[in-house]
Design a protein around this motif. Structure first.
Motif, PDB file in Angstrom:
ATOM      1  N   LEU A 110       0.721  -1.338  -0.055  1.00 25.54           N
ATOM      2  CA  LEU A 110      -0.090  -0.009  -0.053  1.00 25.54           C
ATOM      3  C   LEU A 110       0.863   1.305   0.042  1.00 25.54           C
ATOM      4  N   THR A 111       0.477   2.326  -0.195  1.00 23.76           N
ATOM      5  CA  THR A 111       1.068   3.523  -0.365  1.00 23.76           C
ATOM      6  C   THR A 111       1.973   3.970   0.916  1.00 23.76           C
ATOM      7  N   HIS A 112       1.335   3.595   2.140  1.00 21.42           N
ATOM      8  CA  HIS A 112       2.320   3.803   3.495  1.00 21.42           C
ATOM      9  C   HIS A 112       3.384   2.662   3.572  1.00 21.42           C
ATOM     10  N   ASP A 113       3.324   1.592   2.975  1.00 22.14           N
ATOM     11  CA  ASP A 113       4.414   0.459   2.960  1.00 22.14           C
ATOM     12  C   ASP A 113       5.370   1.233   1.715  1.00 22.14           C
ATOM     13  N   LEU A 114       5.165   1.471   0.713  1.00 26.29           N
ATOM     14  CA  LEU A 114       6.058   2.080  -0.092  1.00 26.29           C
ATOM     15  C   LEU A 114       6.704   3.198   0.568  1.00 26.29           C
ATOM     16  N   LEU A 115       5.883   4.188   1.183  1.00 27.12           N
ATOM     17  CA  LEU A 115       6.691   5.183   1.950  1.00 27.12           C
ATOM     18  C   LEU A 115       7.790   4.830   3.013  1.00 27.12           C
ATOM     19  N   ARG A 116       7.239   3.685   3.599  1.00 26.98           N
ATOM     20  CA  ARG A 116       8.168   3.084   4.428  1.00 26.98           C
ATOM     21  C   ARG A 116       9.532   2.661   3.832  1.00 26.98           C
ATOM     22  N   THR A 117       9.352   2.099   2.742  1.00 27.54           N
ATOM     23  CA  THR A 117      10.467   1.166   2.087  1.00 27.54           C
ATOM     24  C   THR A 117      11.476   2.582   1.476  1.00 27.54           C
ATOM     25  N   VAL A 118      10.737   3.399   0.907  1.00 23.85           N
ATOM     26  CA  VAL A 118      11.656   4.433   0.501  1.00 23.85           C
ATOM     27  C   VAL A 118      12.343   5.043   1.598  1.00 23.85           C
ATOM     28  N   LEU A 119      12.028   5.404   2.534  1.00 22.91           N
ATOM     29  CA  LEU A 119      12.656   5.923   3.727  1.00 22.91           C
ATOM     30  C   LEU A 119      13.670   4.985   4.288  1.00 22.91           C
ATOM     31  N   GLU A 120      13.452   3.790   4.502  1.00 25.60           N
ATOM     32  CA  GLU A 120      14.447   2.787   4.722  1.00 25.60           C
ATOM     33  C   GLU A 120      15.699   2.845   3.833  1.00 25.60           C
ATOM     34  N   THR A 121      15.292   2.614   2.315  1.00 29.43           N
ATOM     35  CA  THR A 121      16.354   2.650   1.388  1.00 29.43           C
ATOM     36  C   THR A 121      17.014   3.682   1.304  1.00 29.43           C
ATOM     37  N   LEU A 122      16.616   4.792   1.750  1.00 31.33           N
ATOM     38  CA  LEU A 122      17.297   6.014   1.834  1.00 31.33           C
ATOM     39  C   LEU A 122      18.032   6.024   3.197  1.00 31.33           C
ATOM     40  N   GLY A 123      18.048   5.261   4.069  1.00 29.92           N
ATOM     41  CA  GLY A 123      18.763   5.370   5.331  1.00 29.92           C
ATOM     42  C   GLY A 123      17.964   6.303   6.341  1.00 29.92           C
ATOM     43  N   ALA A 124      16.753   6.457   6.170  1.00 24.99           N
ATOM     44  CA  ALA A 124      15.940   7.453   6.871  1.00 24.99           C
ATOM     45  C   ALA A 124      15.044   6.662   7.796  1.00 24.99           C
ATOM     46  N   THR A 125      14.592   7.283   8.981  1.00 26.74           N
ATOM     47  CA  THR A 125      13.768   6.611   9.944  1.00 26.74           C
ATOM     48  C   THR A 125      12.708   7.685  10.419  1.00 26.74           C
ATOM     49  N   VAL A 126      11.556   7.383  10.640  1.00 25.57           N
ATOM     50  CA  VAL A 126      10.278   8.037  11.100  1.00 25.57           C
ATOM     51  C   VAL A 126      10.689   8.210  12.710  1.00 25.57           C
ATOM     52  N   GLU A 127      11.050   9.340  13.315  1.00 24.90           N
ATOM     53  CA  GLU A 127      11.433   9.441  14.695  1.00 24.90           C
ATOM     54  C   GLU A 127      10.112   9.674  15.655  1.00 24.90           C
ATOM     55  N   ARG A 128       9.005  10.422  14.971  1.00 25.38           N
ATOM     56  CA  ARG A 128       7.822  10.607  15.590  1.00 25.38           C
ATOM     57  C   ARG A 128       6.754  11.080  14.866  1.00 25.38           C
ATOM     58  N   VAL A 129       5.651  11.046  15.051  1.00 29.40           N
ATOM     59  CA  VAL A 129       4.466  11.577  14.640  1.00 29.40           C
ATOM     60  C   VAL A 129       3.924  12.756  15.518  1.00 29.40           C
ATOM     61  N   GLU A 130       3.375  13.817  15.102  1.00 31.47           N
ATOM     62  CA  GLU A 130       2.617  14.801  16.118  1.00 31.47           C
ATOM     63  C   GLU A 130       1.599  15.213  15.388  1.00 31.47           C
ATOM     64  N   ILE A 131       0.401  15.231  16.162  1.00 29.54           N
ATOM     65  CA  ILE A 131      -0.809  16.038  15.669  1.00 29.54           C
ATOM     66  C   ILE A 131      -0.701  17.321  16.374  1.00 29.54           C
ATOM     67  N   THR A 132      -0.418  18.154  15.612  1.00 31.51           N
ATOM     68  CA  THR A 132       0.034  19.646  16.121  1.00 31.51           C
ATOM     69  C   THR A 132      -0.967  20.476  16.177  1.00 31.51           C
ATOM     70  N   ARG A 133      -2.123  20.636  15.705  1.00 32.02           N
ATOM     71  CA  ARG A 133      -2.999  21.630  15.666  1.00 32.02           C
ATOM     72  C   ARG A 133      -4.272  21.157  15.140  1.00 32.02           C
ATOM     73  N   ILE A 134      -5.279  21.969  15.293  1.00 28.10           N
ATOM     74  CA  ILE A 134      -6.667  21.903  14.715  1.00 28.10           C
ATOM     75  C   ILE A 134      -6.960  23.290  14.488  1.00 28.10           C
ATOM     76  N   ASP A 135      -7.307  23.350  13.193  1.00 31.00           N
ATOM     77  CA  ASP A 135      -7.679  24.925  12.643  1.00 31.00           C
ATOM     78  C   ASP A 135      -9.277  24.661  12.084  1.00 31.00           C
ATOM     79  N   ASP A 136     -10.285  25.288  12.385  1.00 35.26           N
ATOM     80  CA  ASP A 136     -11.402  25.458  11.719  1.00 35.26           C
ATOM     81  C   ASP A 136     -11.984  23.788  11.570  1.00 35.26           C
ATOM     82  N   GLY A 137     -11.527  22.870  12.595  1.00 33.88           N
ATOM     83  CA  GLY A 137     -12.205  21.555  12.364  1.00 33.88           C
ATOM     84  C   GLY A 137     -11.205  20.752  11.622  1.00 33.88           C
ATOM     85  N   THR A 138      -9.991  21.301  11.054  1.00 32.01           N
ATOM     86  CA  THR A 138      -9.098  20.404  10.204  1.00 32.01           C
ATOM     87  C   THR A 138      -7.822  20.166  11.163  1.00 32.01           C
ATOM     88  N   PHE A 139      -7.537  18.969  11.285  1.00 36.61           N
ATOM     89  CA  PHE A 139      -6.449  18.486  12.094  1.00 36.61           C
ATOM     90  C   PHE A 139      -5.287  18.563  11.099  1.00 36.61           C
TER      91      PHE A 139
END
Length: 164
Positions: A59-88
């Motif tokens: 799936l798309t997110h699996d592809l993104l994970r593979t691309v990051l791994e291939t480039l030697g990058a890691t996802v350190e964290r995810v943050e839900i940073t704000r909500i503005d007019d009902g949009t996160f």
């Protein structure tokens, strides 16, 4: 920031998919859930990752994970940073590769789907939880029922259903 976990993916009373994020340090009867409404495809992507379901093609997110791994990058964290007019709004912190540490703007559903695939911690800004959090009244049995129903959907879905 408050670290959260995915408490479940459910359908609201109008049939819309919602992801439920719950603080890790939740105290029963005082806990808050952060509901974020997402699309059906995004809900599927998150549930596939949470349940460890194998798909015939990435799936798309699996592809993104593979691309990051291939480039030697890691996802350190995810943050839900704000909500503005009902949009996160969310950000994905990526480290390594050739770019050092980068913060990337993302939809919360995509950020959570990627975090689920990379075991990255998920955080929610205190202000977001205060503004959009709801009292946790969902029981464990209700969550298990929702997961079972969604698991059945995943088992019966055909990859051809997702072609445009």
């Amino acid at each position: 920031m408050v670290q959260v976990r995915v408490a479940g993916v459910a359908l609201d009373t109008s049939g819309q998919h919602v992801i439920l994020l719950q603080p890790l340090e939740a105290v029963p009867a005082e806990s808050k859930l952060l509901p974020i409404w997402i699309g059906e495809m995004e809900a599927t992507a998150i549930m596939v990752a949470i349940e460890g379901t194998e798909t015939p093609r990435p799936l798309t997110h699996d592809l993104l994970r593979t691309v990051l791994e291939t480039l030697g990058a890691t996802v350190e964290r995810v943050e839900i940073t704000r909500i503005d007019d009902g949009t996160f709004y969310a950000e994905i912190t990526v480290a390594g590769g050739t770019g050092g540490v980068q913060r990337i703007d993302a939809r919360p559903s995509d950020a959570v789907a990627l975090a689920a695939r990379t075991d990255a911690p998920i955080f929610v800004a205190d202000e977001v939880l205060a503004a959009a959090g709801v009292d946790d009244v969902i029981t464990e049995a209700e969550t298990e029922t929702e997961v079972e129903e969604f698991s059945k959907f995943i088992e019966e879905v055909d990859p051809e259903d997702f072609r445009e």
